[in-house]
Write an enzyme that holds these catalytic residues in place. Structure first.
Site, PDB file in Angstrom:
ATOM      1  N   GLY A  11       0.833  -1.208   0.000  1.00 39.17           N
ATOM      2  CA  GLY A  11       0.000   0.000   0.000  1.00 39.17           C
ATOM      3  C   GLY A  11       0.861   1.248   0.000  1.00 39.17           C
ATOM      4  O   GLY A  11       2.101   1.186  -0.039  1.00 39.17           O
ATOM      5  N   LYS A  12       0.194   2.407   0.076  1.00 39.45           N
ATOM      6  CA  LYS A  12       0.908   3.696  -0.005  1.00 39.45           C
ATOM      7  C   LYS A  12       1.907   3.834   1.149  1.00 39.45           C
ATOM      8  O   LYS A  12       3.076   4.151   0.936  1.00 39.45           O
ATOM      9  CB  LYS A  12      -0.106   4.854   0.010  1.00 39.45           C
ATOM     10  CG  LYS A  12      -0.956   4.935  -1.257  1.00 39.45           C
ATOM     11  CD  LYS A  12      -1.891   6.124  -1.266  1.00 39.45           C
ATOM     12  CE  LYS A  12      -3.127   5.975  -0.405  1.00 39.45           C
ATOM     13  NZ  LYS A  12      -4.048   4.892  -0.753  1.00 39.45           N
ATOM     14  N   MET A  13       1.454   3.603   2.377  1.00 39.55           N
ATOM     15  CA  MET A  13       2.362   3.736   3.526  1.00 39.55           C
ATOM     16  C   MET A  13       3.408   2.622   3.523  1.00 39.55           C
ATOM     17  O   MET A  13       4.581   2.862   3.829  1.00 39.55           O
ATOM     18  CB  MET A  13       1.566   3.736   4.840  1.00 39.55           C
ATOM     19  CG  MET A  13       0.872   5.051   5.153  1.00 39.55           C
ATOM     20  SD  MET A  13       1.976   6.469   5.191  1.00 39.55           S
ATOM     21  CE  MET A  13       3.184   5.964   6.378  1.00 39.55           C
ATOM     22  N   THR A  86      -3.127   1.242  11.520  1.00 41.09           N
ATOM     23  CA  THR A  86      -4.372   1.269  10.739  1.00 41.09           C
ATOM     24  C   THR A  86      -5.466   1.958  11.546  1.00 41.09           C
ATOM     25  O   THR A  86      -5.577   1.743  12.755  1.00 41.09           O
ATOM     26  CB  THR A  86      -4.788  -0.179  10.386  1.00 41.09           C
ATOM     27  OG1 THR A  86      -3.811  -0.711   9.494  1.00 41.09           O
ATOM     28  CG2 THR A  86      -6.151  -0.236   9.730  1.00 41.09           C
ATOM     29  N   MET A 112       1.434   9.000  13.466  1.00 38.88           N
ATOM     30  CA  MET A 112       2.804   8.760  13.927  1.00 38.88           C
ATOM     31  C   MET A 112       3.671  10.011  13.847  1.00 38.88           C
ATOM     32  O   MET A 112       4.860   9.950  14.131  1.00 38.88           O
ATOM     33  CB  MET A 112       3.455   7.655  13.071  1.00 38.88           C
ATOM     34  CG  MET A 112       2.642   6.379  12.943  1.00 38.88           C
ATOM     35  SD  MET A 112       2.189   5.674  14.537  1.00 38.88           S
ATOM     36  CE  MET A 112       3.736   5.006  15.080  1.00 38.88           C
ATOM     37  N   HIS A 143      -8.501  14.907   4.061  1.00 38.64           N
ATOM     38  CA  HIS A 143      -7.619  13.855   3.535  1.00 38.64           C
ATOM     39  C   HIS A 143      -7.913  13.590   2.060  1.00 38.64           C
ATOM     40  O   HIS A 143      -8.946  14.004   1.538  1.00 38.64           O
ATOM     41  CB  HIS A 143      -7.780  12.554   4.338  1.00 38.64           C
ATOM     42  CG  HIS A 143      -7.102  12.581   5.676  1.00 38.64           C
ATOM     43  ND1 HIS A 143      -7.716  13.045   6.806  1.00 38.64           N
ATOM     44  CD2 HIS A 143      -5.848  12.226   6.045  1.00 38.64           C
ATOM     45  CE1 HIS A 143      -6.872  12.975   7.833  1.00 38.64           C
ATOM     46  NE2 HIS A 143      -5.728  12.481   7.401  1.00 38.64           N
ATOM     47  N   LYS A 147      -9.053   7.672   0.909  1.00 36.97           N
ATOM     48  CA  LYS A 147      -9.225   7.263   2.318  1.00 36.97           C
ATOM     49  C   LYS A 147     -10.619   6.663   2.522  1.00 36.97           C
ATOM     50  O   LYS A 147     -11.612   7.257   2.116  1.00 36.97           O
ATOM     51  CB  LYS A 147      -8.995   8.469   3.239  1.00 36.97           C
ATOM     52  CG  LYS A 147      -9.001   8.097   4.714  1.00 36.97           C
ATOM     53  CD  LYS A 147      -8.363   9.175   5.564  1.00 36.97           C
ATOM     54  CE  LYS A 147      -8.424   8.849   7.047  1.00 36.97           C
ATOM     55  NZ  LYS A 147      -7.718   7.601   7.393  1.00 36.97           N
TER      56      LYS A 147
END
Ligand SMILES: NC(=O)c1ccc[n+]([C@@H]2O[C@H](COP(=O)([O-])OP(=O)(O)OC[C@H]3O[C@@H](n4cnc5c(N)ncnc54)[C@H](O)[C@@H]3O)[C@@H](O)[C@H]2O)c1
Ligand SMILES: O=C(O)C1=N[C@H](C(=O)O)CCC1
Length: 251
Positions: A11-13, A86, A112, A143, A147
């Site tokens: 995924g993106k992260m 998540t 984070m 966002h 999302k």
């Protein structure tokens, strides 16, 4: 060297963290978990977490709420601490996180970044000044259009931070369209905007008579979350069972 399993690696992260850790002499991604096996990451990727048999010190999770139950079961069974990033978890899942933290170390944080975690501390002081003075409190978050959860986990965490400082006196209001009445003093409104590639914006508004105080955090890239997650992974590796958060990492 901290050995990481990257949950949601494609995924993106997951991809930003893969790039970051590749340049980190003190960390290594030893395996990835993702239902989409569509990238060559230079480490093995498992589409089913139960099949991952790679030894590791910590799991970093940025996947989807639907994947969290199996992740928690795996982390308890293998006794590998997990940095749980998540968002959008159900009340049942939040209860399961708490239950599992009695058996393995879990660091849960909806955001984070250093900025948001510092803002959470500042908001406690602000709330204790402005709430008794009768100021209304509202949170607006923005966002990207990919999302799936709303409002953001961060918006809820910011609201929780205020509410904790105020002894839980606020009720969160997510939608004003169905009730035709003035806002109550003990409401804390949370609004979500979705569009384009906005990485993440959070505004906390204290609105009084003839003055407004606004705290705003803008993330300009996903790196701020990735850096925090890798720091958290290094912190959590080897820790005993328990519930941790970013305040433990930042100090
Ligand atoms: N805590 C933070 O600081 C922070 C920051 C950014 C994003 N997030 C959260 O992290 C999560 C992921 O964000 P993203 O932008 O990387 O999303 P994304 O959709 O780009 O990536 C999610 C990845 O998880 C995979 N996935 C989905 N279901 C799965 C399953 N059952 N098992 C294994 N893998 C599965 C998908 O295939 C995808 O590759 C979201 O909940 C988001 O809100 C948290
Ligand atoms: O991109 C996302 O999705 C983000 N989710 C987190 C949240 O829900 O608060 C943190 C910011 C980015």
């Amino acid at each position: 060297m901290v050995r990481i399993i990257m949950h949601g690696c494609n995924g993106k992260m997951g991809q930003v963290i893969t790039g970051l850790v590749a340049d980190d002499p003190n960390a290594q991604i030893v395996a990835g978990i993702d239902i989409a096996d569509n990238r060559d990451n230079g480490y093995p990727v498992f589409t089913d977490i139960k099949k991952c048999d790679v030894a590791a010190d910590v799991i970093v999770d940025f996947a989807a709420a639907v994947a969290v139950d199996a992740l928690l079961d795996y982390s308890v069974e293998k006794q590998i601490p997990v940095v749980l990033c998540t968002t959008g978890l159900s009340d049942e899942q939040l209860a399961k996180v708490k239950e599992c933290s009695a058996k393995v170390a879990i660091l849960k944080s909806a955001n984070m970044s250093l900025g948001i975690n510092t803002l959470m501390k500042l908001l406690k002081d602000a709330a204790n000044v402005f709430a008794p003075a009768g100021y209304d409190i509202e949170i607006v978050e923005k966002h990207h259009n990919q999302k799936v959860d709303a409002p953001s986990g961060t918006a809820i965490a910011l609201a929780d931070s205020i509410n904790e400082a105020r002894g839980g006196e606020y009720e969160y209001v997510y939608d004003r369209s169905q009730v035709r009445k003035k806002r109550d003093k003990k409401e804390l409104g949370i609004s979500a905007v979705r569009g384009g590639t906005i990485v993440g914006e959070h505004e906390v508004i204290f609105a009084g008579i003839d003055e407004v105080i606004e705290f705003k955090h803008t993330a300009y890239s996903k790196s701020v979350f990735a850096k925090g997650a890798v720091e958290a992974a290094k912190f959590l590796a080897g820790k005993p069972a328990g519930m941790y958060d970013m305040a433990d990492v930042i100090g």
